[in-house]
Design a protein around this motif. Structure first.
Motif, PDB file in Angstrom:
ATOM      1  N   VAL A 116       9.536   4.120 -13.943  1.00  0.00           N
ATOM      2  CA  VAL A 116       9.673   3.608 -15.305  1.00  0.00           C
ATOM      3  C   VAL A 116       8.361   3.840 -16.037  1.00  0.00           C
ATOM      4  N   LEU A 117       8.443   3.943 -17.359  1.00  0.00           N
ATOM      5  CA  LEU A 117       7.256   3.872 -18.193  1.00  0.00           C
ATOM      6  C   LEU A 117       7.040   2.398 -18.501  1.00  0.00           C
ATOM      7  N   LEU A 118       5.908   1.861 -18.041  1.00  0.00           N
ATOM      8  CA  LEU A 118       5.603   0.446 -18.233  1.00  0.00           C
ATOM      9  C   LEU A 118       4.596   0.307 -19.355  1.00  0.00           C
ATOM     10  N   ILE A 119       4.947  -0.512 -20.333  1.00  0.00           N
ATOM     11  CA  ILE A 119       4.103  -0.728 -21.504  1.00  0.00           C
ATOM     12  C   ILE A 119       3.845  -2.216 -21.644  1.00  0.00           C
ATOM     13  N   GLN A 120       2.606  -2.578 -21.894  1.00  0.00           N
ATOM     14  CA  GLN A 120       2.285  -3.944 -22.272  1.00  0.00           C
ATOM     15  C   GLN A 120       1.709  -3.930 -23.684  1.00  0.00           C
ATOM     16  N   PHE A 121       2.187  -4.865 -24.507  1.00  0.00           N
ATOM     17  CA  PHE A 121       1.749  -4.924 -25.895  1.00  0.00           C
ATOM     18  C   PHE A 121       1.561  -6.380 -26.310  1.00  0.00           C
ATOM     19  N   PHE A 142       2.963   5.082 -15.932  1.00  0.00           N
ATOM     20  CA  PHE A 142       4.183   5.312 -15.171  1.00  0.00           C
ATOM     21  C   PHE A 142       4.104   4.475 -13.901  1.00  0.00           C
ATOM     22  N   SER A 143       5.097   3.650 -13.699  1.00  0.00           N
ATOM     23  CA  SER A 143       5.173   2.787 -12.523  1.00  0.00           C
ATOM     24  C   SER A 143       6.171   3.396 -11.548  1.00  0.00           C
ATOM     25  N   ILE A 144       5.700   3.686 -10.338  1.00  0.00           N
ATOM     26  CA  ILE A 144       6.461   4.487  -9.366  1.00  0.00           C
ATOM     27  C   ILE A 144       6.674   3.653  -8.108  1.00  0.00           C
ATOM     28  N   LEU A 145       7.922   3.387  -7.795  1.00  0.00           N
ATOM     29  CA  LEU A 145       8.255   2.501  -6.683  1.00  0.00           C
ATOM     30  C   LEU A 145       8.993   3.290  -5.611  1.00  0.00           C
ATOM     31  N   ALA A 146       8.416   3.328  -4.412  1.00  0.00           N
ATOM     32  CA  ALA A 146       8.986   4.095  -3.305  1.00  0.00           C
ATOM     33  C   ALA A 146      10.261   3.442  -2.789  1.00  0.00           C
ATOM     34  N   PRO A 147      11.107   4.222  -2.090  1.00  0.00           N
ATOM     35  CA  PRO A 147      12.335   3.665  -1.506  1.00  0.00           C
ATOM     36  C   PRO A 147      12.034   2.494  -0.576  1.00  0.00           C
ATOM     37  N   GLY A 148      12.911   1.502  -0.617  1.00  0.00           N
ATOM     38  CA  GLY A 148      12.796   0.376   0.296  1.00  0.00           C
ATOM     39  C   GLY A 148      11.688  -0.602  -0.015  1.00  0.00           C
ATOM     40  N   THR A 149      11.098  -0.524  -1.200  1.00  0.00           N
ATOM     41  CA  THR A 149       9.964  -1.379  -1.547  1.00  0.00           C
ATOM     42  C   THR A 149      10.425  -2.713  -2.130  1.00  0.00           C
ATOM     43  N   HIS A 150       9.752  -3.769  -1.742  1.00  0.00           N
ATOM     44  CA  HIS A 150       9.941  -5.087  -2.340  1.00  0.00           C
ATOM     45  C   HIS A 150       8.601  -5.572  -2.855  1.00  0.00           C
ATOM     46  N   ALA A 181       0.825  -1.208   0.000  1.00  0.00           N
ATOM     47  CA  ALA A 181       0.000   0.000   0.000  1.00  0.00           C
ATOM     48  C   ALA A 181       0.860   1.260   0.000  1.00  0.00           C
ATOM     49  N   ASN A 182       0.561   2.174  -0.925  1.00  0.00           N
ATOM     50  CA  ASN A 182       1.232   3.469  -1.057  1.00  0.00           C
ATOM     51  C   ASN A 182       2.728   3.347  -1.348  1.00  0.00           C
ATOM     52  N   LYS A 183       3.200   2.168  -1.700  1.00  0.00           N
ATOM     53  CA  LYS A 183       4.608   1.979  -2.060  1.00  0.00           C
ATOM     54  C   LYS A 183       4.796   1.778  -3.563  1.00  0.00           C
ATOM     55  N   TRP A 184       3.786   1.194  -4.199  1.00  0.00           N
ATOM     56  CA  TRP A 184       3.827   0.992  -5.651  1.00  0.00           C
ATOM     57  C   TRP A 184       2.643   1.746  -6.229  1.00  0.00           C
ATOM     58  N   ARG A 185       2.923   2.884  -6.862  1.00  0.00           N
ATOM     59  CA  ARG A 185       1.876   3.736  -7.398  1.00  0.00           C
ATOM     60  C   ARG A 185       1.915   3.737  -8.920  1.00  0.00           C
ATOM     61  N   SER A 186       0.822   4.156  -9.519  1.00  0.00           N
ATOM     62  CA  SER A 186       0.723   4.099 -10.975  1.00  0.00           C
ATOM     63  C   SER A 186      -0.039   5.311 -11.497  1.00  0.00           C
ATOM     64  N   PHE A 187       0.445   5.822 -12.628  1.00  0.00           N
ATOM     65  CA  PHE A 187      -0.217   6.935 -13.317  1.00  0.00           C
ATOM     66  C   PHE A 187      -0.609   6.397 -14.688  1.00  0.00           C
ATOM     67  N   PHE A 188      -1.882   6.039 -14.844  1.00  0.00           N
ATOM     68  CA  PHE A 188      -2.326   5.331 -16.037  1.00  0.00           C
ATOM     69  C   PHE A 188      -2.597   6.271 -17.209  1.00  0.00           C
TER      70      PHE A 188
END
Length: 276
Positions: free
Chosen positions: A228-233, A157-165, A117-124
């Protein structure tokens, strides 16, 4: 709203994120929008069927079935690398605002087991044939580039906070391939991903193409935020593999797997826009 079809130092956001579960009554992490019985059949029971379907798709693949693929097999990745600084500027301006990029665990019920929660965020920008108009408008250069990608399924955009696993997990179908474009990669530690038995690391301005149906997990063992910019195709396939994947993705698009996430994101954006 969801509709059809110089060195920058970035640290962890310190601004308090509004509690959307209280403000909108929309996002209840422990209470999925739909009953468990309504989750897609292949999401619930996919572990029993995944191997059979993946082997079927692999037979018709026009590119490698290895865990990590050669970026030279995907000519469009060159445009991402050539324009990565413009994409990064838009990500920093738009996606790093915690109000605009919600936790993936809050948006997607099916990611709650793996998304801290609140460690892996996304901007779709795009997702399974839907697009977020207001987000596209904030990122015109990124939008222009991702719209030219053959077989685009999702982009965010996939946004990963510090210390996240992010613990080991696997993607939904071998019919999709994932591409990461490194935008912000902290250098004071180790930001890495294991894909099957390989460990890879992001580099700013470089692309990584991989098959996410292989077991993979992610670490951000740094004091900064990784973006990172995450793309699925769609995987390039011969027939009848292509027909099968097209039908499967069309079904997934209308399933609770996508529709719950879509409804949650609409509510999130509605609350954020009403408070601005």
């Amino acid at each position: 709203m969801w509709r059809d079809a110089g060195e920058v130092e970035v640290g962890e956001a310190r601004e308090m994120i509004p509690d959307m579960t209280v403000m909108s009554g929309a996002i209840m992490p422990d209470s999925p929008l739909r009953a468990e019985r309504d989750r897609p059949f292949l999401i619930k029971y996919g572990k029993y069927l995944r191997g059979t379907f993946d082997r079927f798709i692999a037979r018709f693949s026009l590119v490698s079935n290895n865990p990590v693929l050669d970026v030279r097999d995907f000519a469009w990745t060159q445009a991402l690398r050539a324009n990565w600084q413009a994409i990064r500027a838009e990500a920093i301006a738009a996606a790093l605002d915690p109000h605009q990029a919600p936790s993936l665990a809050h948006i997607s019920p099916d990611h709650r087991a793996i998304a801290p929660a609140n460690k892996w965020r996304s901007f779709f920008l795009y997702g399974y044939g839907y697009f977020v108009e207001e987000n596209l408008n904030r990122c015109p250069e990124t939008t222009r580039l991702v719209e030219s990608i053959p077989g685009l399924n999702s982009a965010f955009f996939s946004i990963l906070a510090p210390g996240t696993h992010i613990p080991a997990h696997r993607g939904v179908t071998k019919g999709l391939i994932t591409c990461h474009l490194g935008l912000v990669v902290p250098r004071d530690g180790d930001a890495r991903m294991r894909i099957d038995d390989r460990v890879v690391r992001w580099s700013e301005g470089e692309t990584l193409v991989f098959d996410d149906t292989y077991d993979h997990e992610v670490w951000n063992d740094t004091s900064g935020t990784r973006v990172v910019l995450l793309i699925q195709f769609r995987r390039p396939l011969r027939q009848p593999g292509r027909w099968f994947v097209d039908r499967f993705l069309a079904w997934i698009r209308h399933s609770a797997f996508v529709q719950d996430a879509r409804a949650n994101l609409i509510r999130w954006n509605r609350v954020v826009n009403s408070t601005n």
